[in-house]
Design a protein around this motif. Sequence first.
Motif, PDB file in Angstrom:
ATOM      1  N   HIS A   1      23.071  20.887  22.567  1.00 55.96           N
ATOM      2  CA  HIS A   1      23.974  20.120  23.424  1.00 55.96           C
ATOM      3  C   HIS A   1      25.401  20.618  23.286  1.00 55.96           C
ATOM      4  O   HIS A   1      26.265  20.257  24.067  1.00 55.96           O
ATOM      5  CB  HIS A   1      23.945  18.639  23.019  1.00 55.96           C
ATOM      6  N   LYS A   2      25.641  21.391  22.221  1.00 61.82           N
ATOM      7  CA  LYS A   2      27.008  21.846  21.976  1.00 61.82           C
ATOM      8  C   LYS A   2      27.233  23.140  22.744  1.00 61.82           C
ATOM      9  O   LYS A   2      26.825  24.221  22.317  1.00 61.82           O
ATOM     10  CB  LYS A   2      27.207  22.056  20.477  1.00 61.82           C
ATOM     11  N   LEU A   3      27.887  22.990  23.870  1.00 63.86           N
ATOM     12  CA  LEU A   3      27.974  24.099  24.808  1.00 63.86           C
ATOM     13  C   LEU A   3      28.701  25.308  24.229  1.00 63.86           C
ATOM     14  O   LEU A   3      28.359  26.456  24.523  1.00 63.86           O
ATOM     15  CB  LEU A   3      28.660  23.635  26.092  1.00 63.86           C
ATOM     16  N   ASP A   4      29.688  25.064  23.370  1.00 71.97           N
ATOM     17  CA  ASP A   4      30.448  26.202  22.853  1.00 71.97           C
ATOM     18  C   ASP A   4      29.577  27.170  22.059  1.00 71.97           C
ATOM     19  O   ASP A   4      29.848  28.364  21.993  1.00 71.97           O
ATOM     20  CB  ASP A   4      31.614  25.713  21.985  1.00 71.97           C
ATOM     21  N   GLU A   5      28.497  26.630  21.474  1.00 71.67           N
ATOM     22  CA  GLU A   5      27.624  27.502  20.687  1.00 71.67           C
ATOM     23  C   GLU A   5      26.935  28.553  21.551  1.00 71.67           C
ATOM     24  O   GLU A   5      26.643  29.650  21.091  1.00 71.67           O
ATOM     25  CB  GLU A   5      26.575  26.672  19.942  1.00 71.67           C
ATOM     26  N   PHE A   6      26.675  28.202  22.806  1.00 69.76           N
ATOM     27  CA  PHE A   6      26.061  29.188  23.700  1.00 69.76           C
ATOM     28  C   PHE A   6      26.951  30.434  23.801  1.00 69.76           C
ATOM     29  O   PHE A   6      26.471  31.555  23.807  1.00 69.76           O
ATOM     30  CB  PHE A   6      25.874  28.620  25.105  1.00 69.76           C
ATOM     31  N   PHE A   7      28.235  30.179  23.872  1.00 68.02           N
ATOM     32  CA  PHE A   7      29.146  31.297  24.083  1.00 68.02           C
ATOM     33  C   PHE A   7      29.320  32.119  22.817  1.00 68.02           C
ATOM     34  O   PHE A   7      29.709  33.278  22.854  1.00 68.02           O
ATOM     35  CB  PHE A   7      30.492  30.781  24.604  1.00 68.02           C
ATOM     36  N   ARG A   8      29.055  31.506  21.680  1.00 68.08           N
ATOM     37  CA  ARG A   8      29.173  32.248  20.433  1.00 68.08           C
ATOM     38  C   ARG A   8      27.997  33.185  20.210  1.00 68.08           C
ATOM     39  O   ARG A   8      28.141  34.224  19.601  1.00 68.08           O
ATOM     40  CB  ARG A   8      29.246  31.281  19.243  1.00 68.08           C
ATOM     41  N   ILE A   9      26.831  32.784  20.669  1.00 72.53           N
ATOM     42  CA  ILE A   9      25.659  33.464  20.159  1.00 72.53           C
ATOM     43  C   ILE A   9      24.695  34.016  21.207  1.00 72.53           C
ATOM     44  O   ILE A   9      24.021  35.013  20.970  1.00 72.53           O
ATOM     45  CB  ILE A   9      24.911  32.507  19.176  1.00 72.53           C
ATOM     46  N   THR A  10      24.627  33.380  22.371  1.00 73.07           N
ATOM     47  CA  THR A  10      23.532  33.748  23.273  1.00 73.07           C
ATOM     48  C   THR A  10      23.860  34.955  24.146  1.00 73.07           C
ATOM     49  O   THR A  10      25.026  35.262  24.409  1.00 73.07           O
ATOM     50  CB  THR A  10      23.160  32.583  24.206  1.00 73.07           C
ATOM     51  N   ASP A  11      22.789  35.631  24.598  1.00 71.87           N
ATOM     52  CA  ASP A  11      22.933  36.745  25.532  1.00 71.87           C
ATOM     53  C   ASP A  11      22.786  36.251  26.968  1.00 71.87           C
ATOM     54  O   ASP A  11      23.479  36.706  27.860  1.00 71.87           O
ATOM     55  CB  ASP A  11      21.865  37.807  25.252  1.00 71.87           C
ATOM     56  N   ASN A  12      21.831  35.361  27.161  1.00 73.70           N
ATOM     57  CA  ASN A  12      21.597  34.792  28.490  1.00 73.70           C
ATOM     58  C   ASN A  12      21.462  33.280  28.366  1.00 73.70           C
ATOM     59  O   ASN A  12      21.090  32.772  27.318  1.00 73.70           O
ATOM     60  CB  ASN A  12      20.307  35.347  29.101  1.00 73.70           C
ATOM     61  N   ILE A  13      21.756  32.599  29.469  1.00 69.28           N
ATOM     62  CA  ILE A  13      21.627  31.137  29.469  1.00 69.28           C
ATOM     63  C   ILE A  13      20.801  30.710  30.672  1.00 69.28           C
ATOM     64  O   ILE A  13      21.003  31.209  31.790  1.00 69.28           O
ATOM     65  CB  ILE A  13      23.002  30.436  29.577  1.00 69.28           C
ATOM     66  N   THR A  14      19.865  29.794  30.431  1.00 71.90           N
ATOM     67  CA  THR A  14      19.155  29.153  31.530  1.00 71.90           C
ATOM     68  C   THR A  14      19.575  27.696  31.560  1.00 71.90           C
ATOM     69  O   THR A  14      19.612  27.035  30.523  1.00 71.90           O
ATOM     70  CB  THR A  14      17.632  29.251  31.327  1.00 71.90           C
ATOM     71  N   VAL A  15      19.917  27.221  32.741  1.00 63.37           N
ATOM     72  CA  VAL A  15      20.312  25.824  32.874  1.00 63.37           C
ATOM     73  C   VAL A  15      19.199  25.048  33.576  1.00 63.37           C
ATOM     74  O   VAL A  15      18.702  25.481  34.625  1.00 63.37           O
ATOM     75  CB  VAL A  15      21.612  25.680  33.689  1.00 63.37           C
ATOM     76  N   LEU A  16      18.810  23.934  32.981  1.00 61.31           N
ATOM     77  CA  LEU A  16      17.804  23.060  33.585  1.00 61.31           C
ATOM     78  C   LEU A  16      18.480  21.779  34.062  1.00 61.31           C
ATOM     79  O   LEU A  16      19.391  21.281  33.412  1.00 61.31           O
ATOM     80  CB  LEU A  16      16.730  22.683  32.566  1.00 61.31           C
ATOM     81  N   ARG A  17      18.019  21.286  35.188  1.00 62.59           N
ATOM     82  CA  ARG A  17      18.493  19.974  35.631  1.00 62.59           C
ATOM     83  C   ARG A  17      17.332  19.271  36.327  1.00 62.59           C
ATOM     84  O   ARG A  17      16.689  19.846  37.191  1.00 62.59           O
ATOM     85  CB  ARG A  17      19.667  20.118  36.598  1.00 62.59           C
ATOM     86  N   ASP A  18      17.060  18.069  35.913  1.00 64.60           N
ATOM     87  CA  ASP A  18      15.987  17.265  36.493  1.00 64.60           C
ATOM     88  C   ASP A  18      14.679  18.050  36.585  1.00 64.60           C
ATOM     89  O   ASP A  18      13.978  17.986  37.591  1.00 64.60           O
ATOM     90  CB  ASP A  18      16.376  16.750  37.883  1.00 64.60           C
ATOM     91  N   GLY A  19      14.377  18.814  35.568  1.00 65.22           N
ATOM     92  CA  GLY A  19      13.102  19.518  35.518  1.00 65.22           C
ATOM     93  C   GLY A  19      13.070  20.835  36.267  1.00 65.22           C
ATOM     94  O   GLY A  19      12.059  21.523  36.270  1.00 65.22           O
ATOM     95  N   GLN A  20      14.190  21.195  36.887  1.00 59.32           N
ATOM     96  CA  GLN A  20      14.192  22.452  37.635  1.00 59.32           C
ATOM     97  C   GLN A  20      15.141  23.457  36.995  1.00 59.32           C
ATOM     98  O   GLN A  20      16.154  23.082  36.409  1.00 59.32           O
ATOM     99  CB  GLN A  20      14.619  22.206  39.087  1.00 59.32           C
ATOM    100  N   VAL A  21      14.803  24.731  37.157  1.00 59.13           N
ATOM    101  CA  VAL A  21      15.711  25.764  36.669  1.00 59.13           C
ATOM    102  C   VAL A  21      16.826  25.911  37.698  1.00 59.13           C
ATOM    103  O   VAL A  21      16.571  26.187  38.868  1.00 59.13           O
ATOM    104  CB  VAL A  21      14.981  27.104  36.497  1.00 59.13           C
ATOM    105  N   VAL A  22      18.050  25.674  37.270  1.00 58.96           N
ATOM    106  CA  VAL A  22      19.180  25.812  38.185  1.00 58.96           C
ATOM    107  C   VAL A  22      19.575  27.287  38.286  1.00 58.96           C
ATOM    108  O   VAL A  22      19.752  27.820  39.373  1.00 58.96           O
ATOM    109  CB  VAL A  22      20.370  24.968  37.715  1.00 58.96           C
ATOM    110  N   THR A  23      19.684  27.895  37.121  1.00 56.53           N
ATOM    111  CA  THR A  23      20.062  29.298  37.131  1.00 56.53           C
ATOM    112  C   THR A  23      19.775  29.939  35.776  1.00 56.53           C
ATOM    113  O   THR A  23      19.660  29.246  34.773  1.00 56.53           O
ATOM    114  CB  THR A  23      21.566  29.465  37.456  1.00 56.53           C
ATOM    115  N   THR A  24      19.607  31.255  35.765  1.00 55.09           N
ATOM    116  CA  THR A  24      19.605  32.020  34.520  1.00 55.09           C
ATOM    117  C   THR A  24      20.625  33.119  34.687  1.00 55.09           C
ATOM    118  O   THR A  24      20.569  33.863  35.668  1.00 55.09           O
ATOM    119  CB  THR A  24      18.221  32.635  34.241  1.00 55.09           C
ATOM    120  N   LYS A  25      21.563  33.191  33.754  1.00 58.96           N
ATOM    121  CA  LYS A  25      22.640  34.173  33.905  1.00 58.96           C
ATOM    122  C   LYS A  25      22.991  34.778  32.560  1.00 58.96           C
ATOM    123  O   LYS A  25      22.815  34.128  31.523  1.00 58.96           O
ATOM    124  CB  LYS A  25      23.895  33.481  34.455  1.00 58.96           C
TER     125      LYS A  25
END
Lengths: 390, 508
Positions: free
Chosen positions: B204-228
């Motif tokens: 849930h801590k969004l800043d951690e995504f920016f520290r460590i991840t290469d790609n992010i997938t966002v889910l909303r209401d059971g659907q994939v919004v985007t992968t970037k």
Amino acid sequence: MSMFSELGRRIRQNIQTYTIILALVGIWLFFAVLTEGRYVNPQNISNLFRQMTVTSFLAIGMVLVIVTGNIDLSVGKAAGFVSVVVAYLQAYVWHAIFPGQALLAATLSILIGLAVGLVWGVLEGYVIAYLNIPAFIVTLGGLFIMRGGILIVTQGRTIPANQPYLKEIAQGYLPDLAGWVLAIIVVAILVFNMFRSRQKRRDYGFELSPFSIDLFGTLFFSALVIAYVYIVNQYNGVQAPVLLMAIAALIIAYMSNNTKFGRYAYAIGGNRDAARLSGINIRQNIFQIFLLMGLLCGVAGIVLASYVGYGTIAAGEGYELDAIAAAILGGTSPLGGVGTVFGALIGALIMTSLTTGLQILNVQPAWQYLLKGMVLVLAVYADVYFKKKS
Amino acid sequence: MDKNIILDFKNVTKRFPGVTALKEASIQIRRGEIHGICGENGAGKSTLMKILSGVYPYGTYEGEIFYNGEKLKLANRSIRQARDEGIAIVYQELTLVPDMTVGENVFLGKEPTEFGIINWNKLYSDTQRILEKYQLDVQPQAIIKNLGVGKMQMVEIAKALSENAQILILDEPTSALTDAEVDKLMEILETLKQHGVTCIYITHKLDEFFRITDNITVLRDGQVVTTKPTSDVTLEGLVKYMVGRELKERFPKGNRKPGEVIFEVEGLHAEDPDSAGKEVLRGINLDLRKGEILGIAGLMGSGRTELVMTLFGEYGKVTAGKVRLENEEINISSASNAISQGLSLVPEDRKGQGLVLGQSVLKNLSLPNLRFFSNMFQIDDNAELRASTEQAQNLAIKAPNLLIPCDSLSGGNQQKVVIAKWLMSNPKILFMDDPTRGVDVGAKFEIYKLMNELAERGVSIIMISSDLEEVLGMSDRVMVMHQGHSTQTLEASEATQEKVMALATGLA
């Protein structure tokens, strides 16, 4: 809504209760066939119900103890202790103080027996609820203590407890006419209750269940009561201890459903934290449960003394296990939160039915124990299995 | 088949009665990457994880998952099978046995044996090897309960990783960690990456995504919004993807005018009930006005839950401080005591503390209120049913009838039952600890509306939430806690995420 679909819904809702009743009927049929009908003659039926009474008093209390997530291993020996105390008083004490006053003696014995049970319940309940010692340990210790108590009172002797009046508690029968009057009163109460509860629901503006359903239920139970009285009247009449047991069971069942005390017990067993945060005084409730259990041990002990006619060192041996088995057979969850007094009675009846049936068939005691143990485990397994299926 | 794709979700749909938790989700995880998955509560993250761990086995969902180019078919509840396939999962809650050693925990359920007897030397040397390989700084012989949470997390990771682990899934791994421990975890993840372990990172801590991840997938209401690629998104962009709409719409603003101060806490100190002398609350000051919603913000471990539990009389010993209700000093010693004073609590853990799950809705609703329907001897079950039915209708609890057990209701409806049971007792003050946790978006909105209505009726609410936006969106004022202190109480108009975070982390 048709009557049958409503009936079906109710049966599905209480599937566990009906399963165990079916099991009971199955056991009866099984023994009836094997004994060529001897098993279901009035004398045997009468004895069967009489025999289940001591276990039943313990089982209906045990249900509530287990429902709160506790256990009481001391009930057998506690009842045994009460029985030898009663026998001792009857045989040695009252005789010396009030010679010839049998009724007074029996009354005092009963009061003291109940008091001993109550004090035992207070002690155990206090240690469990307020000193926070697990019930398993406290009541295991209690079992040993009571065993010692029995030895102290009896000094290893067998004490007669077959004096007039006391004897009637477990060995007495109502005259046939009194049995019928009783049956009529019960049926009248059932009918009256049906109309009163419908009227109340109407006053509150609730939807009423179909009249046919309510009527069917009332008639069914009325028929059971009448049939029972008819059968036992063929032998000696309605048995005094069975009447006592029925009254006790009704009171406890009513308490478990319709009082705060009972509701809280189920909530504590269902989720202790949620119960506490709902403002329930958990210690007090558990204390009260053990107090009630103690009182029922007192009742069971008095009936036991009267039933056996003696106070012996073996009094109440293993009864705690019968009581626990009856409660579990009757659908009480060992994890707490679930269980009914009615179920425990049926459970006790099943255990007694098995014992009696096997005795009539002259099965060795060793095999009786083996079979009873297997039935217990099998019954719970069947229950788990069917629950998973549905 | 692209060799670089280790895990490929193709149109995965998972339905529950009444809810579709995942809708045709397609996600590709590349070999060796750290892939972040984010979304609100109820967005479908945990459903995705449960499919990967076999909690929802193959056949209970639609669509397919390819793992190393082959169809993944997990049997029922087979975390073991998943692990044997090289998929390791570290759950949010720690699953270690506190009285066992690190080695015993790492090899729990897969102890090396010889003729059925555990080979302890091998167990500990293997543990040592795993720990060294991934540079985890723990002793194999240490007893778990003597370790800090951060080290426990490491053991949890070591336990999840077998020698052939290919994918490591981390579900909210940092929720209980200190900043230094988070840094250490990030290092460990880098090490794992160098060893070729693919990582799926949920938080849930969004800043951690920016520290460590290469790609992010966002889910909303059971659907994939985007992968970037992470480098292509900003924090604001991420929030927008997650929420899908502007913040204002999420929280209905009530029309309320808080009145006089009704409840005050002054210099409250309290101890941990499990270890006497350890102060958990170290100086709390707050005041609550009639008909107000006061939000309490703070990081995990800042003492938020401990505060409301203390005020409700169900936590450790109060060592100092005063609590006043309607200008009278009160001393609350137990929940029953609190309830009789007009306080109510919607606890943090709905299933563990809020409901007796196996019992009917009716019995749950009436449990704290039986005194209204009963005398010394009996409960008037008709009165009970009428009052409960009314309350259930008021809150629009969706249940076929009140006699069905609570565990057959959805999370949102369960939460409504918890709220409803307290409303029946007409509380003056309602504590709500994370009232929308694990509740779907629609039900959240209804709970917010309900809170507004209550406040308008004059009930004063203290709300804790781990969702900062929720606190900001719903509260009239926000009190921020940091390490057991109350720092500052901000008016809604001046409270921003940045300000609150600065106070909560002790920067301001």
